[in-house]
Design a protein around this motif. Structure first.
Motif, PDB file in Angstrom:
ATOM      1  N   THR A  10      -3.836  34.912  -1.955  1.00  0.00           N
ATOM      2  CA  THR A  10      -4.206  34.793  -3.369  1.00  0.00           C
ATOM      3  C   THR A  10      -3.811  33.425  -3.911  1.00  0.00           C
ATOM      4  O   THR A  10      -4.590  32.769  -4.611  1.00  0.00           O
ATOM      5  CB  THR A  10      -3.514  35.905  -4.190  1.00  0.00           C
ATOM      6  OG1 THR A  10      -3.773  37.170  -3.578  1.00  0.00           O
ATOM      7  CG2 THR A  10      -4.033  35.925  -5.614  1.00  0.00           C
ATOM      8  N   GLN A  11      -2.594  32.984  -3.551  1.00  0.00           N
ATOM      9  CA  GLN A  11      -2.143  31.687  -4.063  1.00  0.00           C
ATOM     10  C   GLN A  11      -2.949  30.532  -3.479  1.00  0.00           C
ATOM     11  O   GLN A  11      -3.234  29.563  -4.178  1.00  0.00           O
ATOM     12  CB  GLN A  11      -0.652  31.513  -3.767  1.00  0.00           C
ATOM     13  CG  GLN A  11       0.213  32.291  -4.753  1.00  0.00           C
ATOM     14  CD  GLN A  11       1.673  32.345  -4.337  1.00  0.00           C
ATOM     15  OE1 GLN A  11       2.148  31.472  -3.619  1.00  0.00           O
ATOM     16  NE2 GLN A  11       2.370  33.363  -4.776  1.00  0.00           N
ATOM     17  N   LEU A  13      -6.060  30.646  -2.604  1.00  0.00           N
ATOM     18  CA  LEU A  13      -7.364  30.656  -3.282  1.00  0.00           C
ATOM     19  C   LEU A  13      -7.231  30.192  -4.733  1.00  0.00           C
ATOM     20  O   LEU A  13      -8.106  29.502  -5.259  1.00  0.00           O
ATOM     21  CB  LEU A  13      -7.978  32.053  -3.242  1.00  0.00           C
ATOM     22  CG  LEU A  13      -8.718  32.438  -1.964  1.00  0.00           C
ATOM     23  CD1 LEU A  13      -9.101  33.911  -2.002  1.00  0.00           C
ATOM     24  CD2 LEU A  13      -9.969  31.589  -1.784  1.00  0.00           C
ATOM     25  N   ALA A  14      -6.118  30.568  -5.360  1.00  0.00           N
ATOM     26  CA  ALA A  14      -5.945  30.240  -6.782  1.00  0.00           C
ATOM     27  C   ALA A  14      -5.816  28.738  -7.004  1.00  0.00           C
ATOM     28  O   ALA A  14      -6.026  28.256  -8.107  1.00  0.00           O
ATOM     29  CB  ALA A  14      -4.717  30.962  -7.344  1.00  0.00           C
ATOM     30  N   LEU A  19     -10.941  28.505  -9.795  1.00  0.00           N
ATOM     31  CA  LEU A  19     -10.340  29.822  -9.615  1.00  0.00           C
ATOM     32  C   LEU A  19      -8.929  29.809 -10.202  1.00  0.00           C
ATOM     33  O   LEU A  19      -8.178  28.868  -9.990  1.00  0.00           O
ATOM     34  CB  LEU A  19     -10.260  30.180  -8.134  1.00  0.00           C
ATOM     35  CG  LEU A  19     -11.531  30.691  -7.458  1.00  0.00           C
ATOM     36  CD1 LEU A  19     -11.314  30.844  -5.972  1.00  0.00           C
ATOM     37  CD2 LEU A  19     -11.963  32.029  -8.035  1.00  0.00           C
ATOM     38  N   ALA A  24      -8.708  34.707  -8.347  1.00  0.00           N
ATOM     39  CA  ALA A  24      -8.321  34.650  -6.931  1.00  0.00           C
ATOM     40  C   ALA A  24      -8.016  36.056  -6.425  1.00  0.00           C
ATOM     41  O   ALA A  24      -8.385  36.420  -5.308  1.00  0.00           O
ATOM     42  CB  ALA A  24      -7.114  33.744  -6.750  1.00  0.00           C
ATOM     43  N   ARG A  25      -7.338  36.857  -7.261  1.00  0.00           N
ATOM     44  CA  ARG A  25      -7.017  38.225  -6.857  1.00  0.00           C
ATOM     45  C   ARG A  25      -8.286  39.040  -6.644  1.00  0.00           C
ATOM     46  O   ARG A  25      -8.404  39.812  -5.696  1.00  0.00           O
ATOM     47  CB  ARG A  25      -6.122  38.888  -7.906  1.00  0.00           C
ATOM     48  CG  ARG A  25      -5.251  39.983  -7.303  1.00  0.00           C
ATOM     49  CD  ARG A  25      -4.398  40.666  -8.345  1.00  0.00           C
ATOM     50  NE  ARG A  25      -3.533  39.745  -9.032  1.00  0.00           N
ATOM     51  CZ  ARG A  25      -3.425  39.660 -10.358  1.00  0.00           C
ATOM     52  NH1 ARG A  25      -4.153  40.445 -11.132  1.00  0.00           N
ATOM     53  NH2 ARG A  25      -2.614  38.804 -10.907  1.00  0.00           N
TER      54      ARG A  25
END
Lengths: 198, 198
Positions: A10-11, A13-14, A19, A24-25
């Motif tokens: 998630t991090q 992608l964030a 995003l 991201a989640r």
């Protein structure tokens, strides 16, 4: 409260532009739900890009070969060079399919605010390419922003004395407009109407 | 006009919820520019998730172990079960740290429009968990949407006859909600469910 592995994804992608933590989640949940159709293809695509892509040592484009496909293409006009800020701008111009020559990617734009100085851009390599000869025209296709225009002026000064025609994209770009966001019609008009720099 | 490898990555990213073709392209450029700090961590995180994560065969949560950390935790209240539509909902409730029991992820919601029927959800497995005994309360925490409520009603019917207390999340004003901005449905429910002030 997902597992640490999911949090790490998630991090990662964030941190992508566009995003945030929440989107991201959602993306991670999508990937977990669609393992075969989403997670695996993304993983494979990232692996391929990670292992096979490199930066063209001539123009700064990103491709699977060095020199890149554009630099290596004998049908491209070797006498014409288009200077852009980023690879994204090169792609934008290539999508319009209107520029027959080759490119030079600066890797950014001069910015006092962000502390980007001339030596942070590939201007020296541009000068070297011109010194090697064989180039008739340099199109300064920086963004129509204050920083883009400052960068163009700086490059124009650096290229003074070279026997090349210096041009820039025509007015018609909206003030503050960035190449990657413009439609192809506007790009085409700007490229067709490019004018010499006095 | 990027290379096929980059196009493949762009398309894989563009299929994520919240990203379109243009934002996916920007994300790809970001990944290409920041190989070490963006592309490699994302690749590693995806690899880990891809190889290590599985779906909990008990509750439907996604974790590195089966049963998942929640199902395996002896400190969680074994007598209380919270039924949610998606793993995302489970995570949202876990972030609030307020539900002491365990979960059951349905894997979606009944939807005539999307063709989701009861057999597409893990309702049979929920019934089996209740048949195994030891559960006193089932909280139906489906979304407050038409489909979520339809799903809750269907499950309530399926669980008739079991000696469990069936509850659902309260409906009303969200914290920080201003009456002027709330929809009439929420206002109506908040008014209907009004409670005496102690």
């Amino acid at each position: 409260m997902a597992s640490p592995e999911i949090e790490a994804l998630t991090q990662a992608l964030a941190r992508l532009p566009g995003l945030g933590p929440r989107s991201a989640r959602r993306a991670v949940l999508h990937l977990l739900k669609k393992r075969e159709t989403a997670l695996t293809p993304l993983l494979r695509a990232l692996e391929t890009v990670s292992t096979r892509l490199s930066t063209c040592s001539t123009c700064g484009n990103v491709d699977t070969s060095d020199p890149c496909a554009i630099c290596a293409d004998p049908r491209r006009d070797q006498r014409s060079l288009c200077v852009v800020e980023e690879v994204a701008d090169l792609w934008a111009l290539e999508r319009s399919r209107l520029f027959p020559g080759r490119f030079h990617v600066l890797g950014g734009r001069l910015s006092a605010l962000e502390g980007v100085r001339p030596e942070d851009l590939s201007v020296d390599r541009l000068v070297a390419r011109l010194s090697a000869g064989g180039i008739d025209e340099v199109v300064l296709a920086t963004n129509a922003t204050l920083e883009g225009q400052t960068t163009a002026h700086y490059i124009a000064e650096r290229l003074e004395g070279f026997p090349v025609r210096l041009t820039r994209l025509a007015h018609g770009l909206p003030v503050g407009g960035e190449l990657d966001y413009l439609d192809e019609g506007t790009l085409a008009q700007a490229l067709r109407a490019r004018r010499p720099i006095d």
